[in-house]
Design a protein around this motif. Structure first.
Motif, PDB file in Angstrom:
ATOM      1  N   ASP A  92       0.813  -1.214   0.000  1.00  0.00           N
ATOM      2  CA  ASP A  92       0.000   0.000   0.000  1.00  0.00           C
ATOM      3  C   ASP A  92       0.853   1.273   0.000  1.00  0.00           C
ATOM      4  O   ASP A  92       0.328   2.387   0.076  1.00  0.00           O
ATOM      5  N   GLU A  93       2.185   1.115  -0.079  1.00  0.00           N
ATOM      6  CA  GLU A  93       3.083   2.269  -0.125  1.00  0.00           C
ATOM      7  C   GLU A  93       3.746   2.437  -1.477  1.00  0.00           C
ATOM      8  O   GLU A  93       4.575   3.334  -1.668  1.00  0.00           O
ATOM      9  N   ARG A  94       3.380   1.625  -2.437  1.00  0.00           N
ATOM     10  CA  ARG A  94       4.042   1.656  -3.741  1.00  0.00           C
ATOM     11  C   ARG A  94       3.857   3.005  -4.424  1.00  0.00           C
ATOM     12  O   ARG A  94       2.840   3.682  -4.274  1.00  0.00           O
ATOM     13  N   VAL A  95       4.884   3.399  -5.177  1.00  0.00           N
ATOM     14  CA  VAL A  95       4.846   4.667  -5.898  1.00  0.00           C
ATOM     15  C   VAL A  95       3.924   4.514  -7.104  1.00  0.00           C
ATOM     16  O   VAL A  95       4.047   3.561  -7.877  1.00  0.00           O
ATOM     17  N   GLU A  96       3.019   5.473  -7.273  1.00  0.00           N
ATOM     18  CA  GLU A  96       2.053   5.409  -8.370  1.00  0.00           C
ATOM     19  C   GLU A  96       2.339   6.434  -9.461  1.00  0.00           C
ATOM     20  O   GLU A  96       2.129   6.169 -10.643  1.00  0.00           O
ATOM     21  N   SER A  97       2.786   7.606  -9.061  1.00  0.00           N
ATOM     22  CA  SER A  97       3.110   8.641 -10.040  1.00  0.00           C
ATOM     23  C   SER A  97       4.181   9.539  -9.455  1.00  0.00           C
ATOM     24  O   SER A  97       4.303   9.652  -8.230  1.00  0.00           O
ATOM     25  N   ILE A  98       4.973  10.185 -10.311  1.00  0.00           N
ATOM     26  CA  ILE A  98       6.056  11.050  -9.819  1.00  0.00           C
ATOM     27  C   ILE A  98       6.152  12.305 -10.665  1.00  0.00           C
ATOM     28  O   ILE A  98       5.660  12.358 -11.792  1.00  0.00           O
TER      29      ILE A  98
END
Length: 324
Positions: A37-43
């Motif tokens: 639930d901590e994964r990077v989704e957008s940057i």
């Protein structure tokens, strides 16, 4: 001549991870210690004026990509071509600066977001351990489940990475293979890398034919500077080793001289002790001789010998004999 360029160079690393958001997202999710639930989704990449300043030497030894995600977490991704112990403190300093900089934007303390510094090191620096992945963060000394979420420092020793001896996540293995197995001598990439969509795209970006003459000159210049730095570091290491050897030699000679001095001092003390013993024995012998003379004189006096004769024979004074 191989088909690809080395992904660890400044130009190539930034072309792959500094210009393609989905690729750096994949890299971050693969290498960072993030829960599902901590994964990077957008940057979003940092503006140029926020990138940490570099010394002239660091410009050619450290490659970086900086970005933040939709949760405002900040990520500093670096490729370090050479290694010194001071790099750890520099990484900590830059991560700390990024963390503190959030307060300049009016963010309340409770809303401060963590900073992740992901550092790929093209050298083995922890010689006393076999692990290549090193994760530092703020954790309670006794209760290790108690963590202060703020700074996360990850160091990956690329030379130690051996995919056949570990069981990491698939994408972690693929990206590390991409960074360690692909270089100017690679004519054909391993099938496992080509079969993955993201890594295959990164490989296509690295194809030599996709680079202009100007980019190739910059690429070659980067490696020339890295080679020069490595040579200088090697020379300094040799000089430091030579200095340490001389210092150890001087210490050994000093210890030897000290031991000889202590030995000489011990001999002097022994000689003084013997002299004192001999002097004591001489005094004892002298006293015994005197007593023997007195005893003989007394016997002669008792037998009626004149005092003058006793003094001449025994070697005592008339006063000494008369006092018996």
């Amino acid at each position: 001549m191989g088909k690809y360029l080395d992904p660890r160079a400044d130009l190539t690393f930034k072309k792959v991870f500094g210009q393609h958001k989905h690729l750096v997202i994949s890299l971050l999710n693969a290498l960072l210690p993030l829960k599902d639930d901590e994964r990077v989704e957008s940057i979003e990449y940092w503006p140029a004026d926020q990138i940490p300043e570099r010394t002239e030497a660091e410009k050619y030894s450290i490659v970086d990509v900086c970005c933040k995600d939709n949760k405002q977490r900040e990520f500093i991704v670096e490729m370090q071509m050479t290694w010194t112990e001071s790099f750890k403190k520099r990484v900590l300093l830059n991560a700390s600066k990024a963390y503190v900089a959030q307060t300049n934007k009016g963010m309340k303390y409770k809303n401060l977001q963590p900073v992740y510094a992901l550092n790929f090191v093209n050298a083995a620096f922890m010689k006393d351990v076999d692990d290549y992945y090193h994760y530092y963060h703020l954790v309670h000394d006794k209760y290790t489940d108690k963590v202060i979420d703020g700074l996360h420092l990850i160091f990956v020793e690329l030379p130690k990475f051996k995919p056949q001896t570990i069981n990491e996540r698939k994408m972690q293995v693929l990206w590390l293979r991409f960074l360690t197995e692909i270089d100017e001598n690679t004519r054909e990439a391993p099938a496992e890398l080509l079969e993955n969509t993201e890594v295959n795209e990164a490989l296509e970006i690295l194809e030599r034919a996709a680079f202009t003459d100007a980019e190739m000159r910059a690429y070659d210049k980067f490696w020339d500077r890295v080679s020069t730095m490595r040579t200088l570091e090697s020379d300094w290491e040799d000089k430091i080793k030579e200095a340490k050897d001389k210092l150890n030699e001087m210490k050994a000679k000093a210890e030897e001289a000290k031991a000889k001095a202590e030995e000489a001092e011990a001999k002097v003390e022994e000689a003084e002790a013997k002299a004192e013993e001999a002097e004591a024995k001489a005094e004892e012998a002298k006293a015994k001789l005197k007593q023997d003379k007195l005893d003989a004189a007394l016997r002669m006096k008792v037998k009626g010998y004149p005092v003058e004769d006793i003094a001449e024979i025994i070697g005592l004074t008339a006063q000494e004999i008369e006092g018996l």
